[in-house]
Design a protein around this motif. Structure first.
Motif, short mmCIF file in Angstrom:
data_model
loop_
_atom_site.label_atom_id
_atom_site.label_comp_id
_atom_site.label_asym_id
_atom_site.label_seq_id
_atom_site.Cartn_x
_atom_site.Cartn_y
_atom_site.Cartn_z
N GLY A 16 29.14 24.31 40.83
CA GLY A 16 28.83 25.74 40.80
C GLY A 16 29.99 26.55 40.27
N MET A 17 31.21 26.17 40.67
CA MET A 17 32.39 26.90 40.21
C MET A 17 32.59 26.68 38.72
N SER A 18 32.34 25.46 38.29
CA SER A 18 32.50 25.14 36.88
C SER A 18 31.53 25.95 36.04
N LEU A 19 30.31 26.06 36.54
CA LEU A 19 29.29 26.81 35.82
C LEU A 19 29.68 28.28 35.67
N ILE A 20 30.08 28.89 36.78
CA ILE A 20 30.41 30.32 36.74
C ILE A 20 31.59 30.57 35.81
N PHE A 21 32.59 29.70 35.89
CA PHE A 21 33.73 29.90 35.00
C PHE A 21 33.33 29.68 33.55
N TRP A 194 24.05 29.55 44.26
CA TRP A 194 23.02 28.67 44.81
C TRP A 194 23.55 27.24 44.92
N LEU A 195 24.24 26.81 43.86
CA LEU A 195 24.80 25.46 43.86
C LEU A 195 25.85 25.31 44.97
N ALA A 196 26.67 26.34 45.14
CA ALA A 196 27.68 26.27 46.19
C ALA A 196 27.00 26.18 47.55
N GLY A 197 25.96 27.01 47.75
CA GLY A 197 25.24 27.00 49.01
C GLY A 197 24.56 25.66 49.25
N THR A 220 39.65 21.88 46.98
CA THR A 220 39.11 20.64 46.42
C THR A 220 38.29 20.92 45.18
N ALA A 221 37.38 21.89 45.28
CA ALA A 221 36.51 22.19 44.14
C ALA A 221 37.35 22.64 42.94
N PHE A 222 38.30 23.49 43.19
CA PHE A 222 39.13 24.02 42.13
C PHE A 222 39.86 22.87 41.40
N VAL A 223 40.43 21.98 42.20
CA VAL A 223 41.17 20.86 41.60
C VAL A 223 40.23 19.98 40.79
N VAL A 224 39.05 19.67 41.36
CA VAL A 224 38.11 18.81 40.63
C VAL A 224 37.70 19.45 39.31
N VAL A 225 37.42 20.74 39.37
CA VAL A 225 36.99 21.44 38.15
C VAL A 225 38.10 21.47 37.11
N GLY A 228 38.62 18.07 35.49
CA GLY A 228 37.55 17.75 34.56
C GLY A 228 37.61 18.57 33.29
N GLY A 229 38.28 19.71 33.37
CA GLY A 229 38.28 20.60 32.21
C GLY A 229 37.36 21.76 32.52
N LEU A 230 37.94 22.96 32.56
CA LEU A 230 37.17 24.12 32.96
C LEU A 230 35.97 24.33 32.04
N GLY A 231 34.82 24.54 32.67
CA GLY A 231 33.64 24.85 31.88
C GLY A 231 32.88 23.64 31.36
N SER A 232 33.36 22.44 31.67
CA SER A 232 32.64 21.27 31.19
C SER A 232 31.97 20.56 32.36
N PHE A 233 30.61 20.46 32.34
CA PHE A 233 29.93 19.79 33.45
C PHE A 233 30.22 18.32 33.46
#
Lengths: 283, 311, 415
Positions: A16-21, A194-197, A220-225, A228-233
């Protein structure tokens, strides 16, 4: 095996965080707070629904919708006002939101720890390679790829998804072509919330639903995102798997560094590949 | 005298006379504000002037605090000699980490700085025999002559004032202007012969050094130090303070430190349980309504607007 | 326009805050105690009931005429779980609010930081909820007293119980910070004294706040241990228990815990509670407890009427703390710091609805009764502690001589 399910969990929680960014270029620090609200909503829904097998699934469906609504309200009411501003200010605003939301949760649900039970069908474990594997994680293992594929389909096979991708490239042009870009951004933010929820609601039966869970998941989410590279699913997916596996094994091999393992992994990745695994260099 | 210079003189006189008028607790509050103001200004050298946002400055703050405190407690060195170790050790740390960090930009820069800060935190936390781990180092006080609130206040004020003069000189020097130009347009800066990476690393080290000095001052102010001085939540303090105060002006962070710390204190004592709600609300309100932070209220400089054309 | 609204908003908040103003300008009559604790965030699950207990006791004391004819008054501050915020609050309470004493803490770091400040400022600090033994032992001094038990006591009570059982191969899972190390060391050293044939077969140190314990659970299953100790607590222990259950860990390796018996963990776990786990806890509902302590039921009723909730161990701690402070002042016949310190250093005993609490003079440390029980489901299907055995802290706590040695060793290290 557990490393895999941990990885899948991390993906669901971070995508969800990746998507929004990726779309709005906002680093949503309140992502952890949305996750927490999703988990708390899950607790309340399970409490008020009758004690039947279907109650869990209904709650799982409804809780993320509540968070999506919250996200939409915040986007329309606050974030829209600052889109033209320095991204840093937006970051600080979401930081202020963390403080507000966590106190509201305390006010609404009180200080006590809460818990949600796993549905009876998934409460036990099944043997995999001779080891017991908790059945509930099968749900996660199944759901994460579905979400990943679903996201890909949405963004690359639907009109809405195409509009979103266009908005990330040139928002003004899209507006000039007559598309309501503001509504688009709201929808994306609501979707990310929604994804975060969903992540929070899914996680609830495996942990305690308590104050402070917003902070843990945020880092954790921030580090994972970022790994992976911001904005890449695809990046988030791979990095979630990587982090999940490394954490599970790292704990056993280097127990002394369990505190910092996540950050050490990120440091190594960023030093070797500055844009994350699948990220693009920023303009 | 220009109006801003006059204002500065009035301020300086007021600060110097404060101990005559204010009770000791307010002197201590002002001491803390001065330290946070220094930390935020050092941080803002990178952010406001250099365009590099660090999420890991707590590392240098903590390195400074621990360097000075350890020298006093374990080696018996008097505080005045130990304190210079704070910016030195912090600068070394900034150099070691900075080499890697300045290769990145934007969010990746921020996250790598965060990762290194967490590594520093972990080392402090786990190296119990040296640092005391999460039991912390207790009884870290200034020497008797500087122990009273008024004495330590003057000492801190003098140190911070000198540091701010130094930092101001840096920001107004050719180095400072080169930094700003890199921020505006790195490619053009490179074309005119500026070694961008080396410049940014220098800025990083200077910023880290003064952050360490702030940490050292804080150690003796607080009387005890703990690993959580290096935890990432501490890194957000200079960021929030600088942004709220106005990152585009040199004195913005100090103004932000003053406003934020007073706000935080008033809100926490009034609502010991629900203060995050009120503080968060104020942060949100300020962001939404004050584009230039608190400094904007005083008509602060808006070179950001002039130079970048953005509001 | 927006700017103006925002500024009015900020101004309004400030006016309200300032108007509520410094409390100082009142009569000199009350004895004022600055209480610093964690009242925001995740510690509230403990500090809210604690404060209720404290305030309930304060009301009783004041209704009975107060202390030396003066009402007792607590002024609360939040430490935000940060030691430096606690010191700041302490400075304000002492310097501005001019409190007579300082009290409070839940986090050990905070307690130690306030203690260091109190020593410097020569103010008496009465630590309450935090548990580290360092407070009154290694880092102890005359300006700090501790009104609740410390890690040493309840862990040793648990070890005493463990020593009566046939488990020889031990593993543990403890959070990797001071408390986790403290608990494990205290437990195993004492256990080995009582039962020399025990051995450690595995150690697990998850980080504090870990959310996924699957690897640790698998490790414990493969360790070959008969029993294991967990000092993971609170939300983390709830997560651990929920994650361990599907693996059937508790059926294979006997579960000893330092904290799972507390209602903040048992109640949310509900039907997932680890039946059979051996753990200390405040089992006020236990028949045996109520028979041994006839005044307990009445106290519980009073607490429930006041708060509409059941009491926790923390509530009893808050209650006891207020009374202990009042008693010390009464014995000193004065609210002057040095006289009250003398009262603490002479030591005294008090009876509470749950038993006798000894305030020991040599270290100004409280010694209450300890209870160890087994987790079972009661008739209503709710997890509770049963088969509760009572051990008084005085039978397990380190002696004054041992404490003196600890203090000397710590002083040596500081040189």
């Amino acid at each position: 095996m557990s490393g895999l399910s941990v990885g899948m969990f991390l993906f669901l929680v971070s995508v969800g965080m990746s998507l929004i960014f990726g779309v709005t270029r906002i680093v949503n620090l309140a992502h952890g707070s949305f996750y927490m609200v999703g988990a708390y909503l899950m607790v309340t829904l399970v409490e008020i629904l009758p004690d039947r097998p279907w109650a869990f699934w209904v709650a799982l469906l409804v809780a993320p919708l509540g968070v999506a609504l919250l996200g939409a309200v915040i986007e329309v009411g606050l974030l829209r006002l600052i889109y033209h501003r320095d991204p840093l200010m937006q970051l600080i605003l979401t930081f202020g939101l963390i403080l507000v939301i966590s106190t509201l949760v305390l006010l609404a649900w009180g200080p006590d720890n809460k818990s949600v039970s796993r549905p009876d069908a998934l409460a036990g474990s099944i043997p995999i390679f001779g080891q017991p594997f908790p059945s509930y994680y099968l749900l996660v293992l199944g759901l994460a790829p579905v979400v990943a594929v679903g996201l890909w389909l949405i963004f690359y096979r639907t009109r809405w998804g195409m509009l979103i991708r266009a908005a990330t490239v040139d928002r003004e042009m899209l507006g000039a072509l007559g598309v309501n870009v503001s509504a688009l951004y709201t929808q994306v933010f609501a979707f990310g919330s929604w994804l975060a929820g969903l992540g929070g609601a899914l996680a609830a039966p495996t942990i305690a639903v308590a104050l402070g869970m917003d902070g843990d998941v945020l880092t954790t989410a921030f580090v994972v995102v970022v790994i992976g590279g911001l904005g890449s699913f695809a990046g988030s997916f791979i990095s979630a798997l990587l982090v999940g596996l490394l954490q599970s094994f790292g704990i056993l091999i280097f127990p002394a560094v369990s505190i910092v393992l996540l950050f050490a992994i990120m440091a190594v990745v960023l030093v070797v590949r500055p844009w994350g695994l699948l990220g693009r260099p920023e303009q | 005298m220009t109006s801003s210079a006059r204002a500065l003189v009035v301020l300086a006189v007021a600060l110097a006379l404060a101990p005559l008028a204010l009770p000791p607790f307010f002197l201590q509050l002002l001491t803390e504000i001065a330290i946070v103001g220094l930390f935020a200004t050092a941080f803002n050298l990178l952010m406001g002037f250099g365009g590099m946002v660090s999420f890991g400055h707590a590392a240098y703050f903590a390195l400074g605090a621990y360097a000075a405190a350890l020298l006093v407690k374990r080696a018996g060195i008097p505080m005045l000699l130990a304190l210079p170790a704070a910016p030195l050790v912090a600068a070394v740390g900034a150099l070691l980490f900075g080499v890697f960090i300045v290769r990145l930009t934007h969010t990746y820069f921020a996250m790598l700085s965060l990762a290194f800060a967490q590594i520093v935190f972990t080392i402090i936390f786990k190296w119990k025999s040296l640092t005391g781990g999460d039991d912390g180092l207790l009884d870290v006080w200034p020497p008797a002559a500087l122990k009273s609130p008024a004495a330590y206040y003057y000492f801190t004020l003098a140190t911070v004032a000198l540091s701010l003069v130094a930092l101001h000189a840096v920001s107004e020097s050719p180095f400072g202007y080169a930094l700003k130009s890199v921020r505006e347009n790195p490619r053009r800066a490179r074309f005119i012969g500026i070694n961008v990476r080396r410049l940014q690393l220098c800025a990083f080290v200077i910023s880290g050094a003064f952050s360490g000095l702030a940490g050292g001052l804080f150690a003796f102010y607080n009387g005890s130090i703990f690993p959580d001085f290096a935890y990432f939540t501490k890194s957000f303090e200079p960021l929030v303070v600088a942004l709220l105060g106005g990152a585009q002006s040199f004195f913005g962070p100090v103004a932000g430190a003053f406003a934020f710390k007073i706000l935080e204190w008033l809100i926490s004592r009034q609502w010991p349980v629900y203060w995050p709600l009120f503080l968060g609300t104020i942060v949100v309100l300020v962001i939404v309504a004050l584009p230039q932070g608190f400094v904007g209220l005083a008509g602060g400089r808006t070179w950001w607007t002039r130079v970048t054309g953005k509001t | 326009m927006r700017t103006r609204i925002a500024m009015w908003g900020v101004g309004a908040v400030l006016v309200v805050a300032a108007a509520a103003g410094p409390v100082a300008a009142q009569s000199k009559a009350p004895i004022r105690i600055g209480e610093i604790n964690s009242y925001s965030g995740l510690a509230t699950v403990y500090t809210f009931p604690y404060r209720e207990g404290l305030l309930m006791a304060t009301k009783e004391i004041n209704d009975g005429g107060g202390v030396l004819g003066r009402p007792l008054e607590f002024i609360f501050r939040d430490d935000k779980l940060k030691p430096d915020e606690a010191v700041k609050a302490a400075r304000e309470l002492v310097g501005q609010e001019k409190v007579d004493f300082l009290a409070g803490c839940i986090s050990s770091g905070v307690g130690l930081a306030i203690s260091a400040y109190a020593k410097e400022a020569k103010v008496l600090y009465i630590a309450t909820h935090c548990q580290t033994s360092r407070l009154t032992w290694d880092d102890g001094h005359k300006y700090v007293a501790h009104t609740t038990n410390n890690v040493n006591q309840y862990v040793r009570a648990l070890a005493k119980k463990a020593a009566t059982m046939p488990y020889k191969k031990w593993a543990h899972i403890s959070p990797d910070y001071e408390y986790g190390h403290n608990v494990w060391d205290e437990f195993f050293v004492y256990l080995k004294q009582l039962k020399p044939d025990v051995e450690v077969v595995q150690q697990n140190w998850p980080k504090l706040g870990e959310t996924d314990h699957s690897s640790y659970v698998t490790a414990l299953l493969q360790s070959g241990a008969d029993a294991f100790l967990s000092s993971v607590w609170g939300a983390q222990e709830i997560a651990f228990v929920k994650q361990a259950r599907p693996f059937g860990l508790f059926e294979k390796v006997h579960y000893f815990s330092a904290s799972v018996g507390n209602p903040d963990e048992l109640d949310p776990l509900a039907k997932e509670a680890p039946v059979g786990a051996i753990t200390p806890g405040f089992a006020w509902y236990d028949d045996g407890m109520q028979k041994r302590h006839p005044k307990l039921a009445e106290w519980v009723k009073k607490y429930e009427t006041r708060t509409k909730k059941e009491p926790t161990l923390g509530a009893s701690w808050g209650y006891a703390s207020a009374y202990i402070i009042a008693e010390a002042i009464k014995r000193a016949k004065s609210a002057e710091t040095d006289k009250v310190i003398t009262a603490f250093s002479e030591g005294f005993e008090m009876e509470f609805p749950w038993g006798k609490v000894i305030m020991r003079g040599c270290d100004q440390q409280a010694i209450p009764p300890q209870w160890v029980g087994v987790v079972r489901m009661n008739a209503q299907g709710k997890p509770v502690l049963a088969d509760v055995e009572e051990v008084h802290g005085k039978d397990v706590i380190k002696s004054c001589d041992e404490v003196a040695k600890l203090r000397a060793a710590a002083a040596e290290k500081k040189k």
